[in-house]
Design an enzyme around this catalytic site. Structure first.
Site, PDB file in Angstrom:
ATOM      1  CB  THR A   1      -0.894   0.064   1.245  1.00  0.00           C
ATOM      2  OG1 THR A   1      -0.108   0.476   2.370  1.00  0.00           O
ATOM      3  CG2 THR A   1      -1.551  -1.275   1.545  1.00  0.00           C
ATOM      4  CG  ASP A   2      -0.168   4.836  -1.887  1.00  0.00           C
ATOM      5  OD1 ASP A   2       0.468   4.138  -2.714  1.00  0.00           O
ATOM      6  OD2 ASP A   2      -1.171   5.500  -2.178  1.00  0.00           O
ATOM      7  CB  CYS A   3       0.896   4.097   4.616  1.00  0.00           C
ATOM      8  SG  CYS A   3      -0.611   3.134   4.716  1.00  0.00           S
ATOM      9  CE1 TYR A   4       2.113  -0.292   8.283  1.00  0.00           C
ATOM     10  CE2 TYR A   4       0.120   0.650   7.329  1.00  0.00           C
ATOM     11  CZ  TYR A   4       0.929   0.403   8.431  1.00  0.00           C
ATOM     12  OH  TYR A   4       0.558   0.848   9.660  1.00  0.00           O
TER      13      TYR A   4
END
Lengths: 133, 398
Positions: free
Chosen positions: B138-141
């Site tokens: 994901t964008d944050c992970y």
């Protein structure tokens, strides 16, 4: 009187013959059969405890017939670190080698009575019964 | 006047090192000698213990964040899958989970040599555990996979959380069929060849407080060698009374506990990975519960001996698997512990699958902790439903 545990392996040509009878009758040996099996190819395996004066002569007779004779070197041990004395093995053991010491309910193992059937090795939930060669 | 004590009074005595603490075994003898009234006034706390296979055990783990971060979608510990559908680096490892390449019962009976219970024991033994995880990014992970080694000390939290433990009573299992069967109560030989049972009887926590007069949410307990808590009733909590076909009562049964504690302070001696031949993997858990003798009624219940506590005999070849509500009668724990019982007129050898010596050790350890002032009683903020609650089991349709 000396005693010895041996494993006998019979070919298909021998599996139906009364060999053990001869050991008793002709060599005056006391035989305690611990385990016996005939596979679908009619080859036999037999584990027995023999005692008497003429053990060596008896074994020589077996070898001459073509029976392979090996000493039983496999033994079962109770791993004291792993055993929690749950008891699940005690009524599975066919020879009473594993038993509960009452009233403390501790599981004890008398290796002299063990017939190396491996049932406890499979049934022990903690895998505390081990095979040693 | 009847004796009435409070948790506060007992805890004050524990703090001063003046509390009188006995194990459930000791209480039985004392009550026989001195009577309930005198013993209730003399004794403050009774300790109990049990050590047996308990499925519905597991641990919540927080692994800490990697650099870059990963939102773990699938996670494996020593090849045993843990459930991670809760948060990015949290997972729950269940005691009965087995590795994905386990042959299971393909060649019956399977051995189930390693599973979630064994991972928990290895964790608490401070062994290195292989952690493998995958993520979808994901964008944050952004990270998509990680393979590393952890120990229990490397990770943030390890919380043992067992949704159903410490069954109040349990079946005595037999096999009426003509073949050997492999059950969660061990190997049962054909034609009533043996009988297995699994509680510590007169030491068993919920048989000693059968009406849940003292055990509730917040009760502090011995759990896996450390300190834990009762956090709710367990799943399948059916705290009823057993009756035979003639309507005769055979005591309380069916209550369960949900328990929780810090896995980091526990011990591999009291959390043991367990393999049930032909059935699966599980975890053997040590639990000890203190029962404060607040009044005579509680003392009377806690003083029940093996000869007063009964287990139903159930056929595991038919009645159990097919959910047929029938039993072959009741048998006392005194008979079960003697090594043989009589079922359908036949003498049957018995064996436990829970360890009585270890249960005794737990009750003794808890007694020492309380005597030394290291362990105060937790007063429940809510007691658990008891036999009066009329809870009935639901049956899944289909």
């Amino acid at each position: 009187m000396s005693s010895k545990k041996v494993v006998l392996r019979f070919g298909a040509d021998l599996a139906d013959q009364p060999i053990i009878y001869k050991l008793v009758k002709d060599y005056d040996l006391v035989i305690n059969i611990l385990k016996a099996n005939v596979n679908p190819q009619k080859e036999g395996t037999l584990v027995m405890d023999i005692s008497g004066k003429n053990i060596e002569q008896g074994i020589e007779y077996l070898r001459q017939l073509g029976v392979r004779v090996q000493s039983l070197t496999e033994e079962i041990i109770q791993n004291g670190e792993k055993c929690v004395s749950c008891g699940a093995c005690t009524d599975i053991c066919p020879s009473g080698a594993l038993y509960m010491d009452r009233p403390d309910m501790l599981v004890r193992f008398n290796s002299d009575r063990c017939v190396v059937c491996h049932l406890c090795v499979k049934a022990c939930p903690m895998k505390a019964m081990e095979v040693r060669f | 006047m009847a004796v009435e004590k409070t948790y506060q009074e007992i805890n004050e005595r524990i703090k001063k090192g003046q509390a009188v603490v006995v194990t459930a075994e000791e209480l039985i003898t004392m009550v026989k000698e001195k009577g309930v009234t005198r013993v209730t006034s003399e004794v403050d706390v009774v300790t109990t213990g049990t050590f047996g296979p308990m499925c519905s055990s597991g641990a919540f783990l927080n692994f800490g964040h990697s650099k870059p971060r990963i939102k773990m979608h699938k996670v494996w510990l020593n090849d045993v899958a843990a459930y991670t559908g809760i948060a990015a680096v949290d997972a729950f490892i269940g005691a009965t989970e087995v590795p994905e390449d386990d042959p299971l019962n393909t060649v019956h009976p399977g051995e189930f040599r390693y599973g979630g219970g064994h991972v928990i024991q290895d964790l608490v033994a401070r062994k290195k555990i292989r952690l493998k995880a995958t993520g979808y990014g994901t964008d944050c992970y952004p990270r998509r996979e990680i393979e590393t080694e952890i120990t229990i000390d490397d990770i943030n939290e390890a919380i043992l959380f067992n949704p159903r433990n410490a069954y109040q009573n349990y079946n005595c299992a037999v096999n009426l069929s003509s073949r050997t069967i492999y059950t969660y109560l061990g190997m049962l030989k054909a034609n009533l060849g043996n009988a297995h049972y699994s509680t510590s009887g007169q030491l068993s926590p919920l048989l000693k407080d059968p009406m849940f007069k003292t055990i509730g949410v917040g009760t502090r307990i011995f759990l896996g060698g450390g300190i834990g808590y009762v956090v709710w009733n367990g799943t399948q909590h059916f705290p009823g009374v057993s009756q035979d076909n003639q309507g005769q009562n055979f005591g309380h049964s069916g209550g369960t506990l949900s328990v929780l504690g810090d896995l980091k302070q526990m011990s591999p001696r009291w959390l043991v990975g367990t393999s049930m031949l032909g059935y699966g993997a599980t975890l053997t858990v040590g639990i000890g519960i203190p029962i404060p003798l607040l009044n005579e009624e509680i003392c009377r219940y806690a003083a029940a001996g093996d000869d007063e506590l009964y287990a139903p005999i159930i056929d595991y070849s038919d009645a159990f698997p097919n959910l047929i509500p029938a039993n072959l009668g009741y048998v006392s724990y005194a008979e079960l512990k003697s090594g043989k019982i009589t079922v359908n007129g036949k003498e049957v050898p018995t064996a436990p699958v829970s360890s009585y010596p270890r249960a005794r050790e737990i009750a003794g350890t808890l007694k020492q902790w309380i005597q030394k002032g290291d362990f105060l009683l937790g007063e429940p903020v809510q007691l658990l439903p008891n036999a009066d609650a009329g809870i009935k089991a639901n049956t899944l349709k289909g």
